[in-house]
Design an enzyme around this catalytic site. Structure first.
Site, PDB file in Angstrom:
ATOM      1  N   THR A 360     -10.339 -13.903  13.225  1.00 16.22           N
ATOM      2  CA  THR A 360     -10.980 -14.991  13.982  1.00 16.22           C
ATOM      3  C   THR A 360      -9.944 -15.923  14.593  1.00 16.22           C
ATOM      4  OG1 THR A 360     -12.871 -14.886  12.486  1.00 16.22           O
ATOM      5  CG2 THR A 360     -12.650 -16.860  13.841  1.00 16.22           C
ATOM      6  N   SER A 676     -11.284  10.438  -1.705  1.00 16.36           N
ATOM      7  CA  SER A 676      -9.843  10.207  -1.835  1.00 16.36           C
ATOM      8  C   SER A 676      -9.279  10.527  -3.212  1.00 16.36           C
ATOM      9  CB  SER A 676      -9.533   8.742  -1.511  1.00 16.36           C
ATOM     10  OG  SER A 676      -9.937   8.449  -0.206  1.00 16.36           O
ATOM     11  N   LYS A 719      -3.889   1.955   1.650  1.00 20.65           N
ATOM     12  CA  LYS A 719      -3.594   2.497   0.319  1.00 20.65           C
ATOM     13  C   LYS A 719      -2.113   2.353  -0.027  1.00 20.65           C
ATOM     14  CE  LYS A 719      -7.367   5.858   0.546  1.00 20.65           C
ATOM     15  NZ  LYS A 719      -7.738   7.269   0.697  1.00 20.65           N
TER      16      LYS A 719
END
EC number: 3.4.21.53
Length: 805
Positions: A360, A676, A719
């Site tokens: 934002t 995953s 990750k």
């Protein structure tokens, strides 16, 4: 009261009820009803009439018809075109259904017919007089019943007949009429009807008062109109201007100055003509004035000039945000093209990333760099299409949609328009706001955006739309197709340190009324806050911790008159308490049956501990930890692969039949799903079964097939950043994810060793120690359970051979 039994055909009535002594025409069209009429004509023209409980029921059953009705005589019968029969019937007496004899081809029922016997006493006489008086008043006020009816009613001497005839003339609900029909006792029937007529009389009296009030208002309005017309004529004679004419001329001048598009100008002038013809106090006049105000307040031809100085814009972006190289390059590219091509359409950019990474605030910085107006609109929880497109002017309190409201607020037709949380919209019976956004965010359509309230095309092609989202999958596919997706994965530790030093600390010091000299935070202190008090992709929690330090500093300055507070890494716990997170797992030992996986979440990447235990049982596989279907399938695939490789891994085949395996992922209250963790669960399984430890500083991600192939997964950057935050030194990735490593910051890549694999055998070779840490008996009778900590760290030489410590 006497009764007699008869077997009669039954005619079910819809929305109508027949009383004794009542003569009425009925149109009969249903097959069963026609058969019943024909049967009654064959017999003695007598038929039983009963009303349906629900008029909508086409094929009523026994339970759908009231049990009490009227025995009637068919006086006339006329066949109409289309198979419909019109019959004239006259009610004879009340009757009650005792039993249904048949229902095919028509209803045949046995009824108990009542004949009324009464002794006229003073109570009945009083009830009859009261009822007749009330009925006379009702007829006078309602004007719906001919006055001749009252004359015929007054001369009746039989109380039951009086009640039935009056009830047949009243416009009552079917339920009320049925209650009167079911009142066999004369006194109760008269009392009930008196109460109903009294209630109807009140309603009719209220209607009369309302009509009088409306008539007076209309007369007043007509009088005002006549007087105004006279006033207008007098003003014309005196040469004075009419107030409405003056208002119309003023609006026409404003429309000419506004330089509307031709279509909008014609529409505005027509509305001015309508306004001049309306009475000033008319309700619709206020609606027209409000509409014209909106047309005049919109920036149809007003726009701001873009700052096309690339160097200045780059300095502003660097000043407001640290890092975010891809985003800054995209904005500078847009400015360069604007400098070369003057009529470029505004881009539609979507920032996707976890909370707190600056999506934002980045939109606000872009507006400052371009020197454009900035408008922010939050879409979280919006479920009404009118929020985007506006309401039709026919609705009370109608307003334009929030897009047009934002343009009016900006005062220019080329602002930077930020649509926040575009992935959190929903829909209900009022429409789908995401579908309404398709026109707004389509560069080929938004040059003629139509708001339901404005009802004129407005050009949004010069607006720079920026949308933000936490999860791309939650954005509707047609909407994604119209936007350029830019991912903001999260910040590295070094970036967080610089953001804290450059932005967060000065901002919080200013907001808490402190000065730079009052509070000093060393770089080591900031790193400790990041490592031990926050674990996130963005910097929101980091800013909260800094704010907490500022609050405690402000208190010391006010209470203890301290002039300067120095916060060091050693004294940090005095300000923030005990560390909430344990930084790194490097000090932990290698363990059996425990593997570290990497997962993607809506708030960034995270590490995932997967534990496996083996104990005596019957070969059952148990999965716990609130796993989704995809994750359960990955566990089954990994389990099947390990079983298929039993010989190569040195596992006794009988082990699977006499031992139970339990796979658990901690934090069971948190839902987990996705492909995953396939190789991670397979590695933990192999470790638990073979007794070989999993290296403590290795984390992995990837999907597994039954043949042991390692498939690519998503979210690699998030990750790897999570592994870096947790202190992992080695990360195992699928080979097909090599292309995703370009997104990982260089400082992170330099500190982590990456192993790219294609097959599960490579994973086991890289993640497990060479030999078991204790002798392992692969007998089916002996459970394999990892010993309790502490474990001795595993040492592996260059050839990969395990060396006992």
């Amino acid at each position: 009261m006497r009764s007699e039994f008869k077997v009669l055909p039954l005619l079910p009535l819809r929305g109508i009820l027949v009383f004794p002594y009542m003569v009425i025409h009925l149109d009969v069209g249903r097959a069963k009803s026609v058969q019943a009429i024909e049967e009654s004509m064959i017999r003695d023209r007598v038929i039983f009439l009963a009303t349906q409980k629900e008029a909508q029921t086409d094929e009523p059953g026994e339970n759908d018809i009231f049990q009490i009705g009227t025995v009637a005589e068919v006086k006339q019968l006329l066949k109409l075109p289309g198979g419909t029969i019109r019959v004239l019937v006259e009610g004879i007496a009340r009757a009650k259904v005792r039993s249904f004899i048949s229902d095919d081809p028509y209803f045949l029922v046995e009824v108990e017919q009542y004949s009324e016997e009464f002794e006229k006493d003073s109570e009945i006489e009083a009830l009859m007089r009261s009822l007749v008086y009330q009925f006379e008043q009702y007829v006078k006020l309602s004007k719906r019943i001919p006055p001749e009816t009252v004359v015929s009613v007054v001369n009746l001497e039989e109380p039951g007949r009086l009640a039935d005839i009056i009830a047949s003339h009243l416009a009552l609900r079917i339920e009320d009429k049925q209650s009167i029909l079911e009142a066999a006792d004369i006194v109760k029937r008269l009392e009930k009807l008196c109460a109903i007529v009294a209630k109807e009389l009140e309603i009719v009296e209220l209607e009369r008062k309302i009509n009088i009030r409306v008539r007076k208002q209309m007369e007043k309005t007509q009088k005002e109109y006549y007087l105004r017309e006279q006033m207008k004529a007098i003003q014309r004679e005196l040469g004075e201007k009419d107030e409405r004419m003056a208002e119309g001329e003023e609006l026409r001048e404003k429309i000419a100055e506004a330089k509307f598009p031709k279509e909008v100008e014609e529409k505005a002038l027509k509305e001015v003509e309508r306004l001049e013809k309306m009475p000033p106090m008319a309700a619709e006049a206020a609606v027209v004035r409000n509409y014209l105000d909106w047309l005049l307040s919109l920036p149809w031809n007003k726009s701001t000039r873009d700052r096309l100085d690339l160097k200045t814009a780059e300095n502003i972006l660097e000043e407001d945000h640290y890092g975010l190289k891809t985003v800054k390059e995209r904005i500078l590219e847009y400015l360069a093209i604007r400098k070369l091509a003057k009529k470029m359409k505004g881009p539609i950019i979507c920032f996707v990333g976890p909370p707190g990474v600056g999506k934002t605030s980045l939109g606000r910085s872009i507006a400052r760099a371009l020197e454009r107006k900035f408008i922010r609109m939050s879409l979280g929880g919006v479920r009404d299409e009118a929020e985007i497109r506006g309401h039709r002017r026919t609705y009370v309190g109608a307003m334009p949609g929030r897009i047009i409201q934002g343009i009016r607020q900006a005062g220019s037709k080329n602002p930077v328009f930020l649509l926040d949380e575009v992935d959190k919209m929903s829909m209900d019976f009022r429409g789908d706001p995401s579908a309404a956004l398709l026109e707004v965010l389509d560069p080929e359509q938004n040059n003629t955006f139509s708001d339901h309230y404005i009802e004129a095309p407005f050009d949004l092609s010069n607006v720079m739309f920026i949308t933000t989202a936490n999860v791309q999958q939650n954005i509707p596919r047609p909407l994604q197709d119209r936007m350029e997706i830019i991912y903001l994965s999260g910040y590295t530790e070094e970036e967080k340190v610089q953001i804290a030093i450059r932005h967060l600390i000065p901002k919080q010091i200013k907001e808490h009324g402190l000065t730079k000299d009052m509070l000093k935070l060393s770089e080591n202190t900031i790193r400790k806050i990041i490592r031990e008090y926050t674990r996130e992709s963005g910097v929101r929690n980091l800013e909260r911790q800094i704010a907490s330090i500022c609050r405690k500093t402000a208190r010391q300055v006010v209470t203890d008159k301290v002039k300067k507070v120095q916060v060091t890494a050693q004294s940090l716990n005095q300000f923030l308490g005990t560390p909430r997170f344990r930084y790194g797992v490097a000090e932990m030992d290698d363990q059996v049956g425990v593997a570290t996986g990497l997962a993607w979440t809506e708030v960034g990447g995270d590490t995932l501990a997967i534990e496996v235990s083996i104990y005596k049982g019957s070969g059952r596989l148990t999965l716990t930890g609130k796993l989704g279907d995809v994750m359960k399938e990955s566990a089954q695939a990994g389990y099947s692969y390990i079983r298929s490789r039993a010989a190569e891994l040195g596992i006794d085949e009988d082990l699977y039949d006499k031992q139970d395996i339990h796979i658990h992922i901690p934090e069971g209250a948190i839902p987990k799903d996705g492909p995953s963790a396939g190789i991670t669960m397979a590695s933990a399984l192999a470790s638990a079964i073979t007794g070989r430890k999993v290296l403590h500083n290795v984390a992995m991600t990837g999907e597994i097939t039954l043949r042991g192939r390692v498939l690519p997964v998503g979210g690699i950057k998030e990750k790897v950043l999570a592994a870096h935050r947790a202190g992992i030194k080695t990360v195992i990735l699928p080979s097909d994810n090599k292309k995703d490593m370009d997104e990982i910051p260089k400082k992170v890549k330099d500190k982590i060793h990456f192993i790219l694999v294609d097959h599960m055998d490579q994973v086991l070779e890289s993640a497990l120690t060479a030999k078991p840490y204790v002798p392992v008996t692969l007998s089916a009778d002996t459970p394999i359970v990892p010993p309790t900590p502490p474990y001795q760290p595993a040492i592996v030489n260059e050839e990969g051979t395990h060396i006992p410590s």
